[in-house]
Design a protein around this motif. Structure first.
Motif, PDB file in Angstrom:
ATOM      1  N   GLY A  43       0.803  -1.214   0.000  1.00  0.00           N
ATOM      2  CA  GLY A  43       0.000   0.000   0.000  1.00  0.00           C
ATOM      3  C   GLY A  43       0.837   1.265   0.000  1.00  0.00           C
ATOM      4  O   GLY A  43       0.492   2.248   0.650  1.00  0.00           O
ATOM      5  N   GLY A  44       1.945   1.228  -0.708  1.00  0.00           N
ATOM      6  CA  GLY A  44       2.827   2.388  -0.776  1.00  0.00           C
ATOM      7  C   GLY A  44       3.844   2.470   0.336  1.00  0.00           C
ATOM      8  O   GLY A  44       4.722   3.336   0.309  1.00  0.00           O
ATOM      9  N   ARG A  45       3.757   1.592   1.331  1.00  0.00           N
ATOM     10  CA  ARG A  45       4.707   1.590   2.444  1.00  0.00           C
ATOM     11  C   ARG A  45       5.828   0.589   2.166  1.00  0.00           C
ATOM     12  O   ARG A  45       5.581  -0.523   1.706  1.00  0.00           O
ATOM     13  CB  ARG A  45       4.005   1.203   3.755  1.00  0.00           C
ATOM     14  N   ARG A  46       7.059   0.985   2.473  1.00  0.00           N
ATOM     15  CA  ARG A  46       8.221   0.115   2.277  1.00  0.00           C
ATOM     16  C   ARG A  46       8.565  -0.556   3.600  1.00  0.00           C
ATOM     17  O   ARG A  46       8.711   0.110   4.619  1.00  0.00           O
ATOM     18  CB  ARG A  46       9.401   0.932   1.740  1.00  0.00           C
ATOM     19  N   GLN A  47       8.702  -1.870   3.579  1.00  0.00           N
ATOM     20  CA  GLN A  47       8.964  -2.636   4.795  1.00  0.00           C
ATOM     21  C   GLN A  47      10.153  -3.565   4.570  1.00  0.00           C
ATOM     22  O   GLN A  47      10.167  -4.358   3.626  1.00  0.00           O
ATOM     23  CB  GLN A  47       7.713  -3.443   5.185  1.00  0.00           C
ATOM     24  N   VAL A  48      11.138  -3.490   5.461  1.00  0.00           N
ATOM     25  CA  VAL A  48      12.367  -4.272   5.329  1.00  0.00           C
ATOM     26  C   VAL A  48      12.093  -5.743   5.626  1.00  0.00           C
ATOM     27  O   VAL A  48      11.405  -6.087   6.589  1.00  0.00           O
ATOM     28  CB  VAL A  48      13.446  -3.734   6.286  1.00  0.00           C
ATOM     29  N   LEU A  49      12.665  -6.615   4.791  1.00  0.00           N
ATOM     30  CA  LEU A  49      12.546  -8.060   4.982  1.00  0.00           C
ATOM     31  C   LEU A  49      13.929  -8.637   5.293  1.00  0.00           C
ATOM     32  O   LEU A  49      14.832  -8.547   4.465  1.00  0.00           O
ATOM     33  CB  LEU A  49      11.989  -8.712   3.715  1.00  0.00           C
ATOM     34  N   PRO A  50      14.130  -9.212   6.470  1.00  0.00           N
ATOM     35  CA  PRO A  50      15.443  -9.772   6.807  1.00  0.00           C
ATOM     36  C   PRO A  50      15.734 -11.020   5.985  1.00  0.00           C
ATOM     37  O   PRO A  50      14.805 -11.676   5.478  1.00  0.00           O
ATOM     38  CB  PRO A  50      15.302 -10.105   8.296  1.00  0.00           C
ATOM     39  N   PRO A  51      17.012 -11.391   5.859  1.00  0.00           N
ATOM     40  CA  PRO A  51      17.367 -12.538   5.005  1.00  0.00           C
ATOM     41  C   PRO A  51      16.636 -13.830   5.354  1.00  0.00           C
ATOM     42  O   PRO A  51      16.171 -14.548   4.462  1.00  0.00           O
ATOM     43  CB  PRO A  51      18.877 -12.673   5.221  1.00  0.00           C
ATOM     44  N   ARG A  52      16.515 -14.130   6.650  1.00  0.00           N
ATOM     45  CA  ARG A  52      15.888 -15.402   7.024  1.00  0.00           C
ATOM     46  C   ARG A  52      14.393 -15.429   6.728  1.00  0.00           C
ATOM     47  O   ARG A  52      13.777 -16.506   6.751  1.00  0.00           O
ATOM     48  CB  ARG A  52      16.136 -15.705   8.503  1.00  0.00           C
ATOM     49  N   ALA A  53      13.795 -14.269   6.461  1.00  0.00           N
ATOM     50  CA  ALA A  53      12.366 -14.232   6.136  1.00  0.00           C
ATOM     51  C   ALA A  53      12.060 -14.998   4.857  1.00  0.00           C
ATOM     52  O   ALA A  53      10.924 -15.413   4.629  1.00  0.00           O
ATOM     53  CB  ALA A  53      11.892 -12.787   5.998  1.00  0.00           C
ATOM     54  N   ARG A  54      13.077 -15.202   4.021  1.00  0.00           N
ATOM     55  CA  ARG A  54      12.860 -15.906   2.759  1.00  0.00           C
ATOM     56  C   ARG A  54      13.060 -17.416   2.884  1.00  0.00           C
ATOM     57  O   ARG A  54      12.750 -18.160   1.957  1.00  0.00           O
ATOM     58  CB  ARG A  54      13.815 -15.338   1.699  1.00  0.00           C
ATOM     59  N   TRP A  55      13.560 -17.866   3.994  1.00  0.00           N
ATOM     60  CA  TRP A  55      13.925 -19.269   4.127  1.00  0.00           C
ATOM     61  C   TRP A  55      12.723 -20.193   3.969  1.00  0.00           C
ATOM     62  O   TRP A  55      11.614 -19.901   4.418  1.00  0.00           O
ATOM     63  CB  TRP A  55      14.591 -19.517   5.469  1.00  0.00           C
ATOM     64  N   THR A  56      12.975 -21.339   3.360  1.00  0.00           N
ATOM     65  CA  THR A  56      11.960 -22.369   3.193  1.00  0.00           C
ATOM     66  C   THR A  56      11.716 -23.068   4.530  1.00  0.00           C
ATOM     67  O   THR A  56      12.511 -22.940   5.468  1.00  0.00           O
ATOM     68  CB  THR A  56      12.425 -23.404   2.171  1.00  0.00           C
ATOM     69  N   PRO A  57      10.641 -23.837   4.643  1.00  0.00           N
ATOM     70  CA  PRO A  57      10.431 -24.580   5.885  1.00  0.00           C
ATOM     71  C   PRO A  57      11.602 -25.484   6.258  1.00  0.00           C
ATOM     72  O   PRO A  57      11.937 -25.592   7.445  1.00  0.00           O
ATOM     73  CB  PRO A  57       9.164 -25.392   5.584  1.00  0.00           C
ATOM     74  N   LYS A  58      12.239 -26.106   5.287  1.00  0.00           N
ATOM     75  CA  LYS A  58      13.372 -26.982   5.600  1.00  0.00           C
ATOM     76  C   LYS A  58      14.560 -26.183   6.135  1.00  0.00           C
ATOM     77  O   LYS A  58      15.247 -26.628   7.068  1.00  0.00           O
ATOM     78  CB  LYS A  58      13.768 -27.785   4.371  1.00  0.00           C
ATOM     79  N   GLU A  59      14.806 -25.013   5.559  1.00  0.00           N
ATOM     80  CA  GLU A  59      15.870 -24.154   6.090  1.00  0.00           C
ATOM     81  C   GLU A  59      15.514 -23.669   7.489  1.00  0.00           C
ATOM     82  O   GLU A  59      16.381 -23.578   8.376  1.00  0.00           O
ATOM     83  CB  GLU A  59      16.095 -22.971   5.149  1.00  0.00           C
ATOM     84  N   ARG A  60      14.272 -23.364   7.699  1.00  0.00           N
ATOM     85  CA  ARG A  60      13.791 -22.945   9.016  1.00  0.00           C
ATOM     86  C   ARG A  60      14.009 -24.053  10.041  1.00  0.00           C
ATOM     87  O   ARG A  60      14.470 -23.798  11.163  1.00  0.00           O
ATOM     88  CB  ARG A  60      12.298 -22.594   8.899  1.00  0.00           C
ATOM     89  N   LEU A  61      13.683 -25.274   9.680  1.00  0.00           N
ATOM     90  CA  LEU A  61      13.862 -26.405  10.587  1.00  0.00           C
ATOM     91  C   LEU A  61      15.326 -26.587  10.969  1.00  0.00           C
ATOM     92  O   LEU A  61      15.642 -26.884  12.133  1.00  0.00           O
ATOM     93  CB  LEU A  61      13.323 -27.680   9.938  1.00  0.00           C
ATOM     94  N   ALA A  62      16.216 -26.418  10.016  1.00  0.00           N
ATOM     95  CA  ALA A  62      17.647 -26.542  10.313  1.00  0.00           C
ATOM     96  C   ALA A  62      18.079 -25.479  11.317  1.00  0.00           C
ATOM     97  O   ALA A  62      18.876 -25.751  12.230  1.00  0.00           O
ATOM     98  CB  ALA A  62      18.465 -26.434   9.022  1.00  0.00           C
ATOM     99  N   ASP A  63      17.557 -24.271  11.173  1.00  0.00           N
ATOM    100  CA  ASP A  63      17.893 -23.203  12.107  1.00  0.00           C
ATOM    101  C   ASP A  63      17.293 -23.483  13.479  1.00  0.00           C
ATOM    102  O   ASP A  63      17.940 -23.245  14.512  1.00  0.00           O
ATOM    103  CB  ASP A  63      17.381 -21.863  11.562  1.00  0.00           C
TER     104      ASP A  63
END
Length: 331
Positions: A43-63
């Protein structure tokens, strides 16, 4: 020792996939800045996304494994509450996010449970999606903001929502999204988060209690993120106001402190002395484990942080790390 994290966010894979090569996800877009930092455009607002926000469920599980966390109670990215957008957009992003969280809980039932998100600007639509979350797709509750476009949740228009949440047995997890009460005063020094977050949570406690919501819905299950903010430290002043001002007693017959144990509070308070104070104020059975994964305000090595505390008994550590949430969410 088992650990269950109630405060672990998801930026859905369907958003990342749809916004590749300049595409949009229900009008939301994504772009990189000159430093390569990913940002969501909402909606016109810019919001920062950290690197881990893109991780897949499998990457998340490893973390999770590296951190010693057994279960994530996955909650949506708060930047996608979308209360300020058209209801149709907010409903579409809510349903897509909730479906993805549900699919994670089905694929890894021992590692994930789920909280959904709702289009809270339309109470009827929010209730319908809450019912779907609880009765059709296996979620445990929802995550919502402390306010809906500036309106606190004790307003009469939200009473049907609270009645539905109580009837469905839904856990409601409060977490700020976007601007806080500090934001109009200053946006510098990260204060809208480090201070405003805690202010907003105290206002949520105070308005739900003083507005009569907790009396009208005695079986609500509510978790206040970030230790309930300034609630416990300021409860004495709330009680004094209740004693000396008639408007503070308009809807409640007991002082606000009588309601402290009607809520749950996550452990993200950053110091052992603050956690000890929280436990001593509300009881160890009302404090739950949370990390704020995957953001920079998350606790470092959160399980170890709890286990190393000398002022906590073994029973208190077990209660916080897993027993309370296992009981609350029937995990």
């Amino acid at each position: 020792m088992r650990s269950i994290d109630v405060h672990a966010h998801l930026t859905p894979q369907c958003f990342w996939q749809a916004t590749e090569k300049g595409g949009d996800w229900h009008t939301l877009k994504r772009e990189k800045d000159e430093r390569g930092q990913e940002n969501a455009i909402v909606g016109g607002r810019r919001q920062v996304l950290p690197p881990r926000a893109r991780w897949t469920p499998k990457e998340r599980l490893a973390d999770m494994d590296s951190l010693g966390v057994d279960v994530h109670v996955v909650s949506p990215y708060v930047g996608f509450y979308n209360y300020h957008l058209d209801t149709k957009i907010a409903l579409a992003t809510s349903r897509a996010t909730n479906d993805e969280i549900s699919s994670m809980t089905r694929a890894w039932p021992r590692r994930f449970a789920g909280l959904g998100t709702l289009p809270m600007q339309d109470v009827k639509a929010a209730i319908t999606e809450l019912e779907r979350c609880m009765t059709q797709i296996g979620l445990k509750g929802v995550e919502i903001n402390d306010h809906v476009n500036g309106r606190t949740l004790d307003e009469p228009e939200f009473r049907p929502f609270w009645k539905a949440a109580e009837q469905l047995g839904a856990l409601v997890f409060f977490h700020q999204g976007g601007e806080t009460l500090v934001s109009p005063r200053t946006k510098r020094y990260h204060l809208p988060n480090t201070v405003g977050n805690l202010v907003d949570r105290a206002v949520t406690f105070a308005t739900l209690v003083s507005g009569g919501v907790m009396d009208e819905c005695p079986d609500l299950k509510i978790v206040l993120g970030h230790g309930g903010g300034y609630t416990c430290f300021g409860i004495g002043r709330m009680d004094h106001g209740w004693q000396v001002r008639t408007e503070a007693r308009a809807n409640i017959q007991q002082p606000p402190s009588a309601y402290l144990r009607r809520f749950y509070y996550d452990c993200i308070v950053y110091t052992e002395s603050a956690l000890r104070f929280l436990i001593d104020t509300v009881g160890a059975d009302r404090v739950v484990f949370g990390t704020d994964w995957p953001y920079d305000m998350a606790l470092d090595w959160p399980v170890s942080w709890i286990l190393a505390m000398e002022s906590l008994t073994q029973a208190e550590k077990e209660a916080i790390l897993w027993r309370n949430l296992e009981r609350l969410l029937k995990l």
